[in-house]
Design a protein around this motif. Structure first.
Motif, PDB file in Angstrom:
ATOM      1  N   UNK A 265      -2.408   2.769   7.607  1.00 39.40           N
ATOM      2  CA  UNK A 265      -2.018   1.354   7.602  1.00 39.40           C
ATOM      3  C   UNK A 265      -0.509   1.174   7.761  1.00 39.40           C
ATOM      4  N   UNK A 266       0.236   2.269   7.776  1.00 36.37           N
ATOM      5  CA  UNK A 266       1.690   2.168   7.907  1.00 36.37           C
ATOM      6  C   UNK A 266       2.380   1.734   6.634  1.00 36.37           C
ATOM      7  N   UNK A 267       1.779   2.054   5.481  1.00 36.63           N
ATOM      8  CA  UNK A 267       2.312   1.644   4.178  1.00 36.63           C
ATOM      9  C   UNK A 267       2.744   2.885   3.401  1.00 36.63           C
ATOM     10  N   UNK A 268       3.959   2.873   2.882  1.00 32.92           N
ATOM     11  CA  UNK A 268       4.449   3.990   2.087  1.00 32.92           C
ATOM     12  C   UNK A 268       3.653   4.079   0.785  1.00 32.92           C
ATOM     13  N   UNK A 269       3.203   5.268   0.385  1.00 34.31           N
ATOM     14  CA  UNK A 269       2.363   5.391  -0.811  1.00 34.31           C
ATOM     15  C   UNK A 269       3.054   4.972  -2.097  1.00 34.31           C
ATOM     16  N   UNK A 270       4.389   5.005  -2.113  1.00 34.55           N
ATOM     17  CA  UNK A 270       5.098   4.628  -3.330  1.00 34.55           C
ATOM     18  C   UNK A 270       5.288   3.119  -3.466  1.00 34.55           C
ATOM     19  N   UNK A 271       4.852   2.348  -2.466  1.00 32.53           N
ATOM     20  CA  UNK A 271       4.978   0.885  -2.527  1.00 32.53           C
ATOM     21  C   UNK A 271       4.158   0.321  -3.684  1.00 32.53           C
ATOM     22  N   UNK A 272       4.659  -0.760  -4.244  1.00 33.72           N
ATOM     23  CA  UNK A 272       3.918  -1.485  -5.282  1.00 33.72           C
ATOM     24  C   UNK A 272       3.326  -2.752  -4.667  1.00 33.72           C
ATOM     25  N   UNK A 273       2.282  -3.304  -5.276  1.00 32.24           N
ATOM     26  CA  UNK A 273       1.586  -4.457  -4.669  1.00 32.24           C
ATOM     27  C   UNK A 273       2.510  -5.605  -4.296  1.00 32.24           C
ATOM     28  N   UNK A 274       3.498  -5.908  -5.145  1.00 33.58           N
ATOM     29  CA  UNK A 274       4.368  -7.057  -4.883  1.00 33.58           C
ATOM     30  C   UNK A 274       5.270  -6.876  -3.677  1.00 33.58           C
ATOM     31  N   UNK A 275       5.343  -5.649  -3.149  1.00 38.91           N
ATOM     32  CA  UNK A 275       6.205  -5.373  -1.999  1.00 38.91           C
ATOM     33  C   UNK A 275       5.500  -5.575  -0.656  1.00 38.91           C
ATOM     34  N   UNK A 284      -4.113  -2.590   5.665  1.00 45.44           N
ATOM     35  CA  UNK A 284      -4.851  -1.722   4.744  1.00 45.44           C
ATOM     36  C   UNK A 284      -6.350  -2.006   4.830  1.00 45.44           C
ATOM     37  N   UNK A 285      -6.710  -3.273   4.899  1.00 47.87           N
ATOM     38  CA  UNK A 285      -8.126  -3.655   5.057  1.00 47.87           C
ATOM     39  C   UNK A 285      -8.705  -3.027   6.331  1.00 47.87           C
ATOM     40  N   UNK A 286      -7.975  -3.083   7.431  1.00 43.13           N
ATOM     41  CA  UNK A 286      -8.460  -2.521   8.694  1.00 43.13           C
ATOM     42  C   UNK A 286      -8.656  -1.008   8.590  1.00 43.13           C
ATOM     43  N   UNK A 287      -7.744  -0.326   7.899  1.00 40.31           N
ATOM     44  CA  UNK A 287      -7.878   1.126   7.723  1.00 40.31           C
ATOM     45  C   UNK A 287      -9.096   1.459   6.878  1.00 40.31           C
ATOM     46  N   UNK A 288      -9.328   0.674   5.846  1.00 41.94           N
ATOM     47  CA  UNK A 288     -10.490   0.891   4.973  1.00 41.94           C
ATOM     48  C   UNK A 288     -11.779   0.682   5.753  1.00 41.94           C
ATOM     49  N   UNK A 289     -11.841  -0.392   6.526  1.00 42.34           N
ATOM     50  CA  UNK A 289     -13.038  -0.689   7.301  1.00 42.34           C
ATOM     51  C   UNK A 289     -13.284   0.377   8.372  1.00 42.34           C
ATOM     52  N   UNK A 290     -12.216   0.805   9.048  1.00 44.59           N
ATOM     53  CA  UNK A 290     -12.347   1.822  10.090  1.00 44.59           C
ATOM     54  C   UNK A 290     -12.849   3.142   9.521  1.00 44.59           C
ATOM     55  N   UNK A 291     -12.562   3.370   8.248  1.00 40.61           N
ATOM     56  CA  UNK A 291     -13.003   4.610   7.582  1.00 40.61           C
ATOM     57  C   UNK A 291     -14.435   4.494   7.054  1.00 40.61           C
ATOM     58  N   UNK A 292     -15.045   3.319   7.218  1.00 37.56           N
ATOM     59  CA  UNK A 292     -16.434   3.137   6.791  1.00 37.56           C
ATOM     60  C   UNK A 292     -16.620   2.942   5.305  1.00 37.56           C
ATOM     61  N   UNK A 293     -15.537   2.632   4.603  1.00 33.16           N
ATOM     62  CA  UNK A 293     -15.635   2.434   3.146  1.00 33.16           C
ATOM     63  C   UNK A 293     -16.091   1.020   2.827  1.00 33.16           C
ATOM     64  N   UNK A 294     -16.802   0.904   1.720  1.00 35.27           N
ATOM     65  CA  UNK A 294     -17.213  -0.407   1.222  1.00 35.27           C
ATOM     66  C   UNK A 294     -16.194  -0.917   0.216  1.00 35.27           C
ATOM     67  N   UNK A 295     -15.829  -2.191   0.330  1.00 34.74           N
ATOM     68  CA  UNK A 295     -14.912  -2.803  -0.626  1.00 34.74           C
ATOM     69  C   UNK A 295     -15.774  -3.459  -1.695  1.00 34.74           C
ATOM     70  N   UNK A 296     -15.749  -2.917  -2.900  1.00 33.05           N
ATOM     71  CA  UNK A 296     -16.641  -3.372  -3.969  1.00 33.05           C
ATOM     72  C   UNK A 296     -16.490  -4.838  -4.282  1.00 33.05           C
ATOM     73  N   UNK A 297     -17.563  -5.438  -4.764  1.00 34.80           N
ATOM     74  CA  UNK A 297     -17.544  -6.874  -5.103  1.00 34.80           C
ATOM     75  C   UNK A 297     -17.196  -7.047  -6.553  1.00 34.80           C
TER      76      UNK A 297
END
Length: 297
Positions: A265-275, A284-297
């Motif tokens: 997703x091009x995001x540094x792992x040390x980033x915090x959510x507010x950044x 990040x959503x696109x990377x998760x979807x492309x990997x076939x992962x389910x986003x829990x409800x």
């Protein structure tokens, strides 16, 4: 379209901004303002005038107001709008509002909790705006609900606690789940600050007037909105943690897998959510979807 010819606020509204008038009206019905309900009445006609200047810049002839108090803003809105729907939770205030608004047949008062208020039955698909001095106790849930509501207002001019106003309008580095959610649906801007002394009784914090303009379409594609917000909510639930720690529990993956997703997703792992920006959450959503992962409800 809102009438832009009213150059000043009505004399009645100016009078309702005076603490002396407020005390007199409250004594007449033996009513004490409730801090629990966030009842701090605007006591500055100049601030009211500044709010109305911004309100009159809109092209809507219907207005929703929440938390009318003694009705100073309501009177101003009734002078320029074709129709005003005002929502008040405190039954004790209704008799005062009936007297204040007796000469304004275009005002409909709804006795209801604003947090559960559904605008659709009142406005349907018709455009309208929100103008309000929002009680501090409900400001955050009301903004969150109306910003995302399918029948939400096209524009909001609202008084908020300064801290809430800053959170709503925050940029990456200071983002919160509230700012991400609101900015998914609207473009916010802090217009001007309002000191505590402009209210009766004065609150312990300053306020700010914010304008939110609804986006024609949400920032994210319709099919992605819920999942992106779910990812972000998971991240902001542990905002002091880095993103790779705060989100991977939702996805039920190990640390190495999470770091790989962030790299994709091009995001540094040390980033915090507010950044993270709105665009980075989508990446990040696109990377998760492309990997076939389910986003829990």
């Amino acid at each position: 379209m809102l009438d832009s010819k009213v150059s000043d606020i009505p004399a009645q509204a100016r009078d309702l901004c005076r603490p002396r008038t407020m005390r007199m009206l409250l004594r007449q019905v033996d009513l004490r303002l409730s801090r629990k309900l966030g009842q701090h009445m605007l006591a500055d006609a100049g601030v009211l005038r500044a709010i109305m200047r911004r309100v009159r810049q809109g092209d809507h002839d219907q207005v929703l107001e929440i938390g009318p108090g003694l009705g100073s803003l309501t009177v101003c809105l009734a002078e320029v709008a074709q129709r005003v729907v005002t929502v008040e939770i405190d039954a004790r205030m209704l008799a005062l509002l009936d007297a204040t608004l007796a000469f304004y047949p275009n005002v409909e008062t709804v006795h209801q909790d604003a947090v559960s208020f559904d605008p659709q039955p009142y406005f349907g698909a018709e455009p309208y705006m929100l103008a309000a001095n929002l009680p501090y106790s409900v400001a955050t849930p009301v903004i969150r609900q109306l910003a995302a509501h399918p029948a939400g207002p096209q524009r909001m001019v609202v008084m908020l606690q300064r801290e809430v106003a800053e959170r709503v309008c925050a940029a990456p580095g200071e983002m919160s789940y509230l700012s991400l959610l609101v900015q998914t649906y609207a473009k916010p801007e802090v217009l001007f600050g309002v000191p505590a002394q402009a209210f009766f009784p004065p609150p312990q914090v300053d306020s700010a007037v914010v304008e939110l303009r609804r986006r024609a379409e949400p920032y994210y594609p319709a099919e992605a909105v819920d999942d992106v917000l779910r990812l972000a909510q998971s991240g902001f639930a542990q905002r002091r943690k880095q993103v790779h720690n705060s989100v991977r529990s939702l996805l039920r993956i190990d640390d190495e897998h999470m770091r790989w997703l962030l790299k994709e997703a091009g995001i540094a792992p040390q980033c915090r959510p507010q950044e993270l920006s709105l665009g980075e959450w989508f990446a990040l959503y696109q990377a998760v979807k492309a990997d076939g992962l389910l986003i829990g409800s």
